[in-house]
Design a protein around this motif. Sequence first.
Motif: not given
Lengths: 367, 171
Positions: A249-250, A282
């Motif tokens: 993340e991310p 993502q």
Amino acid sequence: MTDDPHDAELERAFRDGLRQVADRAEVGVPLAERAHGAARGRRRRRWTVVGTVAAVVAVSGVAVAVRSDGDDPARRPADHAVAQPTSAPVAEWRAESWHGLTVDVPADWGWGTAPMRFAEDGDRGQAYFCGGPGAEVAVGGGRPAASGKDLPWVGRPIMLSDACGAQLYPEPPPAPYVWLGADVDPGSVDLGDGYAQETVEAFGTTLTVASPDPAFREHVIDSARATTGCATSLDGPPAPLGMPVEGLEPVHSARVCAYRRLYDDQPFELVYATTLDEPTAQELYSRGTGRGTASCGANPYEYVTVTFSGKDRMGTAELTADWVVDPGCRAVSLGGGAWAPLTQRGMALWSANGVRVTLTAFIGILG
Amino acid sequence: MDVEPDRVAVTAPPSFDDWVAARGASLLRFAYVVTGSQHAAEDAAQDALARACERWDRVGRTADPDSYVRRMVVNAHISRWRRTRREAPVEVLPGAGEGADHAARVSTADAVLAVCRDLPPRQRAAVVLRFYEDLDYPEIASLLGCSEVTVRSHVHRALAALRSRLSEEDR
């Protein structure tokens, strides 16, 4: 020939039987006359299509002229219908990989095939396309528009059907191309219409560039380099390496490496590689897989690895997470024979590109 | 003119019409065994020849125009089959009653035709190229655009099918 006397007898029966069948053909058919007529019909159909396109362009031209009256000429739409992408400076390049070779090609080019020879035992016969020529897939993963055959393309020696209508590649070609791993001997060939084709051996395979622009050919050949970011060959199916417990993340990028082999006793070779941008990576990482489990057997021929790069959710370290995808089963290996299904969106996120004309999972058996 | 007509005649490739006149009957017989019917054979031959006609300046100069055009016949038939997804009907064989030898020959041809009729187009083409054209496996693989292993598999299956059919008829 067979060593089995029974098979030899059967072969003789086949030969005799086929000859008897052939003798039943009615051969007094005016073949040449019909062929000329059919060829004239084909030419007329082509001219009809060209005429329709020309009419559309002419009408569009009028519309543009009316709309752009008094406008800044710099804002007029580009004439994509007649543009030859390599005759203008290339604004953006992308990397294309095949086995150990990576080169740069214009970012707006499509993907398609390259010629290959099928004969074995050292026969160096004619090389054929099986699909194409021209782009079969455009940037974004869809079919090219109606004029797609004129879209420059990156070609790989992959059959686009198990029952292909293989054909000789045309001279001059319909558009510039770069072929990776084509079955073409090194050297230069004049293709006519100002096109020249140059082939070099590079990083264990061949690189072929055809374009009317010598500077373009030189640029592509000079860009040849060793593939990085993907293993170029695997002895067996890739094994999932596991995921960071905390997750990423991310996620800021993902490296996609597609492998295939034709026979069980061969290694898996890298046939396609690309890097997904941050939003795509993502979304794939966070929402690419669905609920439940998938039932996948061992796929002996094709795999894709996706390596996500991102931050440690619980810290600041750079970490990676690996997926092993069976594209035919549309699932991600979880290890130990367990598979998580990919959603339709998940499949599309990593495959909206040339992998669609590279792996049989997308091509299908009959193309 | 300064050109010597005889020399031109020796070195120039045959015209399309001359080539068809010389090889057309053989091409139709080939198309007939590939497709299994007169109608489909004429269609496949016409498709192939129309394409060859358009590019005869190249095809006529190849070392073996026969091979090239036959390949196009096979492709035309396979393409047509892919579009329609069905086989062209195979014509009815001549009846028996014309003597024992003739009956035996018809029986073999009947069995061969029946086996071919049940094969998918590419497998049938492989068998025809192997046993009618006497091509070797690498040549067939090149013509059909598949691996030699695949061709051997096609032929092996066809032989097994013929063995089975002839055994049934012997019973």
